[in-house]
Design a protein around this motif. Structure first.
Motif, PDB file in Angstrom:
ATOM      1  N   ASN A  95       0.835  -1.198   0.000  1.00  0.00           N
ATOM      2  CA  ASN A  95       0.000   0.000   0.000  1.00  0.00           C
ATOM      3  C   ASN A  95       0.871   1.250   0.000  1.00  0.00           C
ATOM      4  OD1 ASN A  95      -2.911  -1.059   0.661  1.00  0.00           O
ATOM      5  ND2 ASN A  95      -1.560  -2.144   2.095  1.00  0.00           N
ATOM      6  N   LEU A  96       0.481   2.249  -0.784  1.00  0.00           N
ATOM      7  CA  LEU A  96       1.199   3.518  -0.789  1.00  0.00           C
ATOM      8  C   LEU A  96       0.272   4.631  -0.323  1.00  0.00           C
ATOM      9  CD1 LEU A  96       3.682   5.297  -1.495  1.00  0.00           C
ATOM     10  CD2 LEU A  96       2.676   5.573  -3.777  1.00  0.00           C
ATOM     11  N   TYR A  97       0.641   5.254   0.792  1.00  0.00           N
ATOM     12  CA  TYR A  97      -0.092   6.405   1.330  1.00  0.00           C
ATOM     13  C   TYR A  97       0.783   7.645   1.135  1.00  0.00           C
ATOM     14  CZ  TYR A  97      -2.794   2.840   3.885  1.00  0.00           C
ATOM     15  OH  TYR A  97      -3.570   1.759   4.229  1.00  0.00           O
ATOM     16  N   ALA A  98       0.185   8.729   0.632  1.00  0.00           N
ATOM     17  CA  ALA A  98       0.943   9.957   0.395  1.00  0.00           C
ATOM     18  C   ALA A  98       0.123  11.163   0.840  1.00  0.00           C
ATOM     19  CB  ALA A  98       1.301  10.082  -1.083  1.00  0.00           C
ATOM     20  N   TYR A  99       0.780  12.071   1.547  1.00  0.00           N
ATOM     21  CA  TYR A  99       0.132  13.309   2.005  1.00  0.00           C
ATOM     22  C   TYR A  99       1.096  14.459   1.762  1.00  0.00           C
ATOM     23  CZ  TYR A  99      -3.375  10.421   4.290  1.00  0.00           C
ATOM     24  OH  TYR A  99      -4.389   9.526   4.539  1.00  0.00           O
ATOM     25  N   HIS A 100       0.645  15.440   0.992  1.00  0.00           N
ATOM     26  CA  HIS A 100       1.505  16.539   0.597  1.00  0.00           C
ATOM     27  C   HIS A 100       1.322  17.744   1.526  1.00  0.00           C
ATOM     28  CE1 HIS A 100       2.843  19.726  -2.437  1.00  0.00           C
ATOM     29  NE2 HIS A 100       3.929  19.094  -2.045  1.00  0.00           N
TER      30      HIS A 100
END
Length: 254
Positions: A95-100
């Motif tokens: 799983n890839l979680y990304a928050y900018h």
């Protein structure tokens, strides 16, 4: 090692970072769906091939990053580097979680807050769009003799060269900072009353603004300024859910 459902992990990140508050440059949250249960999270700055490879070696079920794979306006074709990264994630069901911007803005665990901790700075106010910019001073209440002293401090703490523009002799008490490519926040920092502004990058106009407005500008590297938020958030959520966590810093000169 305990595990948690993929969606419960997403909810924990969303609850903490509140991505719905931001108009961002790409999607925040779960960018690539992997296995339904997560036991170990690897955090890093950017979802590069090197980080994904390291996460595979670390037997991670999820990766948490600041810079994900998808950005507004990019070419949507899955070729080249995008194909390589996606293929590796999907092959290993990670799983890839990304928050900018939500990761930049969090008042305690975000990139700006954590850079302040590293540099011994405490924020007393915020400025700029989304209140991303932090404004404050040294936690000990002191000041830097001049911009050169502040630049030397930043260089020592982050262990990398910095670029300094603007006045060299005036004392520095009010310090503004905003991590990454936030050179566009410089004018807002000046209006907010900063004696110096720290960010990751400098563009051509900022050197002139610094000289003309009498406010120092210090660029310390995009990656170097954003190494601290992702591991802080991932470690916090991992503790909350009883998961394993490992931060992997892929070296980047930028």
């Amino acid at each position: 090692m305990s595990t948690t459902p993929r969606q419960d992990l997403l909810q924990a990140f969303d609850t903490l970072l509140q991505p719905a508050r931001f108009k961002d440059y790409g999607p925040n949250g779960l960018q690539v769906e992997g296995k339904p249960e997560v036991g170990k999270i690897v955090s890093g700055v950017t979802a590069s091939l090197a980080l994904i490879e390291a996460a595979v070696a670390a037997q991670a079920d999820a990766i948490f990053v600041h810079h994900g794979l998808f950005w507004r306006g990019q070419d949507g074709r899955v070729t080249g580097w995008m194909k390589q990264r996606l293929a590796l994630l999907l092959a290993h069901d990670i799983n890839l979680y990304a928050y900018h911007l939500p990761l930049d803005a969090h008042p305690e665990l975000g990139n700006n807050a954590q850079l302040g901790v590293q540099l011994g700075l405490a924020a007393t106010g915020r400025f700029g769009e989304h209140d991303l910019g932090f404004l404050g001073g040294r936690t000990d209440g002191g000041q830097f003799a001049n911009a050169g002293a502040l630049a030397a401090h930043v260089k020592k703490v982050l262990n990398r060269p910095v670029t300094q523009a603007g006045p060299a002799q005036a004392a520095i008490k009010n310090i503004a900072w905003c991590t990454g490519g936030a050179q566009g926040y410089f004018e807002a920092a000046i209006v907010a009353g900063a004696d110096a502004f720290i960010t990751g990058e400098i563009s051509e106009p900022q050197a002139h603004y610094a000289r003309e407005m009498g406010v120092a500008f210090i660029a310390c590297g995009h990656h170097a300024s954003e190494r601290y938020g992702a591991p802080a958030v991932a470690a916090h959520v991992a503790r909350q859910l009883g998961l394993a966590h490992q931060f992997i810093d892929i070296d980047n000169p930028a």
